[in-house]
Scaffold this motif. Structure first.
Motif, PDB file in Angstrom:
ATOM      1  N   GLY A 132      -0.260   5.485 -10.544  1.00 18.04           N
ATOM      2  CA  GLY A 132      -0.160   6.311  -9.347  1.00 18.04           C
ATOM      3  C   GLY A 132      -0.171   5.518  -8.053  1.00 18.04           C
ATOM      4  N   ALA A 133      -0.161   6.240  -6.948  1.00 15.19           N
ATOM      5  CA  ALA A 133      -0.153   5.621  -5.616  1.00 15.19           C
ATOM      6  C   ALA A 133      -1.558   5.138  -5.259  1.00 15.19           C
ATOM      7  CB  ALA A 133       0.333   6.631  -4.585  1.00 15.19           C
ATOM      8  N   ASP A 134      -1.646   4.370  -4.162  1.00 16.39           N
ATOM      9  CA  ASP A 134      -2.977   3.991  -3.691  1.00 16.39           C
ATOM     10  C   ASP A 134      -3.557   5.138  -2.856  1.00 16.39           C
ATOM     11  OD1 ASP A 134      -1.841   3.869  -1.147  1.00 16.39           O
ATOM     12  OD2 ASP A 134      -1.792   1.684  -1.079  1.00 16.39           O
ATOM     13  N   SER A 135      -4.736   4.931  -2.296  1.00 16.32           N
ATOM     14  CA  SER A 135      -5.430   6.013  -1.588  1.00 16.32           C
ATOM     15  C   SER A 135      -4.696   6.465  -0.332  1.00 16.32           C
ATOM     16  CB  SER A 135      -6.853   5.571  -1.231  1.00 16.32           C
ATOM     17  OG  SER A 135      -6.818   4.406  -0.409  1.00 16.32           O
ATOM     18  N   ARG A 136      -3.772   5.622   0.156  1.00 20.85           N
ATOM     19  CA  ARG A 136      -2.987   5.988   1.339  1.00 20.85           C
ATOM     20  C   ARG A 136      -1.647   6.616   0.966  1.00 20.85           C
ATOM     21  NH1 ARG A 136      -3.825   0.586   5.139  1.00 20.85           N
ATOM     22  NH2 ARG A 136      -6.113   0.735   5.323  1.00 20.85           N
ATOM     23  N   GLY A 137      -1.423   6.789  -0.313  1.00 21.90           N
ATOM     24  CA  GLY A 137      -0.174   7.397  -0.762  1.00 21.90           C
ATOM     25  C   GLY A 137       0.979   6.424  -0.914  1.00 21.90           C
ATOM     26  N   ASN A 138       0.686   5.121  -0.802  1.00 21.87           N
ATOM     27  CA  ASN A 138       1.749   4.119  -0.931  1.00 21.87           C
ATOM     28  C   ASN A 138       2.030   3.815  -2.396  1.00 21.87           C
ATOM     29  OD1 ASN A 138       2.049   3.652   1.902  1.00 21.87           O
ATOM     30  ND2 ASN A 138       0.169   2.434   1.854  1.00 21.87           N
ATOM     31  N   TRP A 139       3.314   3.629  -2.699  1.00 21.07           N
ATOM     32  CA  TRP A 139       3.745   3.240  -4.044  1.00 21.07           C
ATOM     33  C   TRP A 139       4.201   1.784  -3.986  1.00 21.07           C
ATOM     34  CZ3 TRP A 139       3.758   6.360  -8.435  1.00 21.07           C
ATOM     35  CH2 TRP A 139       3.444   7.714  -8.223  1.00 21.07           C
ATOM     36  N   HIS A 140       3.431   0.920  -4.622  1.00 16.67           N
ATOM     37  CA  HIS A 140       3.816  -0.488  -4.650  1.00 16.67           C
ATOM     38  C   HIS A 140       3.094  -1.185  -5.780  1.00 16.67           C
ATOM     39  CE1 HIS A 140       0.037  -1.956  -2.503  1.00 16.67           C
ATOM     40  NE2 HIS A 140      -0.016  -0.652  -2.358  1.00 16.67           N
ATOM     41  N   HIS A 141       3.540  -2.396  -6.118  1.00 14.37           N
ATOM     42  CA  HIS A 141       2.884  -3.177  -7.155  1.00 14.37           C
ATOM     43  C   HIS A 141       1.700  -3.943  -6.550  1.00 14.37           C
ATOM     44  CE1 HIS A 141       7.122  -3.016  -8.864  1.00 14.37           C
ATOM     45  NE2 HIS A 141       6.391  -2.451  -9.788  1.00 14.37           N
ATOM     46  N   TYR A 142       0.704  -4.231  -7.373  1.00 14.22           N
ATOM     47  CA  TYR A 142      -0.499  -4.894  -6.853  1.00 14.22           C
ATOM     48  C   TYR A 142      -0.222  -6.325  -6.397  1.00 14.22           C
ATOM     49  CZ  TYR A 142      -0.917  -6.854 -11.632  1.00 14.22           C
ATOM     50  OH  TYR A 142      -0.699  -7.490 -12.834  1.00 14.22           O
ATOM     51  N   TRP A 143       0.884  -6.926  -6.842  1.00 18.53           N
ATOM     52  CA  TRP A 143       1.186  -8.297  -6.422  1.00 18.53           C
ATOM     53  C   TRP A 143       2.098  -8.338  -5.194  1.00 18.53           C
ATOM     54  CZ3 TRP A 143       2.926  -6.168 -11.063  1.00 18.53           C
ATOM     55  CH2 TRP A 143       4.296  -5.933 -11.164  1.00 18.53           C
ATOM     56  N   GLU A 144       2.487  -7.188  -4.667  1.00 17.57           N
ATOM     57  CA  GLU A 144       3.350  -7.135  -3.492  1.00 17.57           C
ATOM     58  C   GLU A 144       2.517  -7.023  -2.220  1.00 17.57           C
ATOM     59  OE1 GLU A 144       7.233  -4.834  -5.405  1.00 17.57           O
ATOM     60  OE2 GLU A 144       5.634  -3.683  -4.462  1.00 17.57           O
ATOM     61  N   ASN A 145       2.932  -7.749  -1.197  1.00 21.50           N
ATOM     62  CA  ASN A 145       2.224  -7.675   0.082  1.00 21.50           C
ATOM     63  C   ASN A 145       2.692  -6.495   0.926  1.00 21.50           C
ATOM     64  OD1 ASN A 145       0.551  -9.964  -0.261  1.00 21.50           O
ATOM     65  ND2 ASN A 145       2.290 -11.308   0.202  1.00 21.50           N
ATOM     66  N   ASN A 146       3.898  -6.020   0.655  1.00 23.47           N
ATOM     67  CA  ASN A 146       4.455  -4.913   1.425  1.00 23.47           C
ATOM     68  C   ASN A 146       4.077  -3.595   0.757  1.00 23.47           C
ATOM     69  OD1 ASN A 146       5.926  -3.080   2.847  1.00 23.47           O
ATOM     70  ND2 ASN A 146       7.943  -3.840   2.229  1.00 23.47           N
ATOM     71  N   PRO A 147       3.153  -2.822   1.339  1.00 22.48           N
ATOM     72  CA  PRO A 147       2.694  -1.599   0.682  1.00 22.48           C
ATOM     73  C   PRO A 147       3.761  -0.515   0.586  1.00 22.48           C
ATOM     74  CG  PRO A 147       1.794  -1.735   2.892  1.00 22.48           C
ATOM     75  CD  PRO A 147       2.462  -3.052   2.622  1.00 22.48           C
TER      76      PRO A 147
END
Length: 239
Positions: A189-204
């Motif tokens: 799922g997304a992070d707490s801010r609703g962003n969809w990204h991989h944990y190794w990416e710096n761009n949320p």
């Protein structure tokens, strides 16, 4: 054979014969039900919500740790752990694995099965719809194949036909339900801010982890949420 709308599907039976001539198909002794006690599995997705979660030691405490696709661990051990027992990939997402890790190929098209044969022998296939490794170093007795009929079962029974085909994530979850007594999910799922990204990416707001259109992310999420609500799995949501 229509999962990825192959224009010229090859004869699957011939492909299977060739595949099992190369890959022993003896099964994974770890998956045999001879072990006594409760088998605990961690299914680790790739969501950015793993960042600063400090789940690493908790993930590594499981008997089985299932990861998927690129999923680097080096440099992220505190959050994602370092242990892997089974790694789910398809040709386009393959990464080199440690010696003691079983590779679970998820075949979304006939060419994926042909690639395994090629990558462990002649190395003639180097491109599917993108470049793929022509040779891989995985030992043949550590290669497992996710059965196409089981993919159809997940698609029909669990997803009720939603999306074009199941994601690697939901296939890993349903796999774990069939081989584990306890199933814990991390990095979905997304992070707490609703962003969809991989944990190794710096761009949320990176696009790689957004809905692809071929999977019904909302429906798959509802499946895991329902499973958690009836205490069949636990979901660790991270940050």
């Amino acid at each position: 054979q229509t999962l990825q709308r192959e224009k010229q599907p090859h004869d699957l039976n011939d492909t299977f014969k060739e595949l099992f001539h190369v890959v022993p198909g003896n099964g994974d002794p770890l998956l045999e039900r001879k072990s006594v006690g409760c088998r605990r599995c961690a299914v680790v997705g790739n969501s950015g919500n793993l960042r600063e979660s400090w789940y690493g030691p908790h993930i590594d405490s499981h008997d089985f740790v299932l990861r998927m696709n690129k999923a680097p661990t080096t440099g992220f051990e505190a959050d994602v752990g370092s242990k892997t027992t089974h790694h789910f990939v398809y040709p386009e997402s393959f990464r080199e694995l440690a010696e003691n890790v079983s590779m679970v190929l998820v075949p979304f098209k006939t060419l994926d099965l042909e690639w395994v044969v090629s990558a462990t022998t002649t190395g003639t296939i180097s491109h599917t719809y993108v470049p793929v490794p022509s040779k891989i170093k995985v030992k043949k007795d550590q290669i497992l194949i996710y059965h196409p009929a089981f993919i159809k079962y997940v698609f029909d029974s669990w997803l009720q036909g939603h999306g074009r085909y199941p994601s690697t994530g939901i296939l890993s979850v349903i796999f774990s339900l069939h081989v584990c007594d306890e199933v814990d999910l991390y990095g979905f799922g997304a992070d707490s801010r609703g962003n969809w990204h991989h944990y190794w990416e710096n761009n949320p707001s990176a696009g790689a982890f957004r809905k692809t259109g071929v999977h019904d992310g909302d429906f798959e999420s509802n499946v895991t949420t329902t499973l958690a609500s009836i205490h069949k799995i636990r979901i660790f949501k991270g940050r």
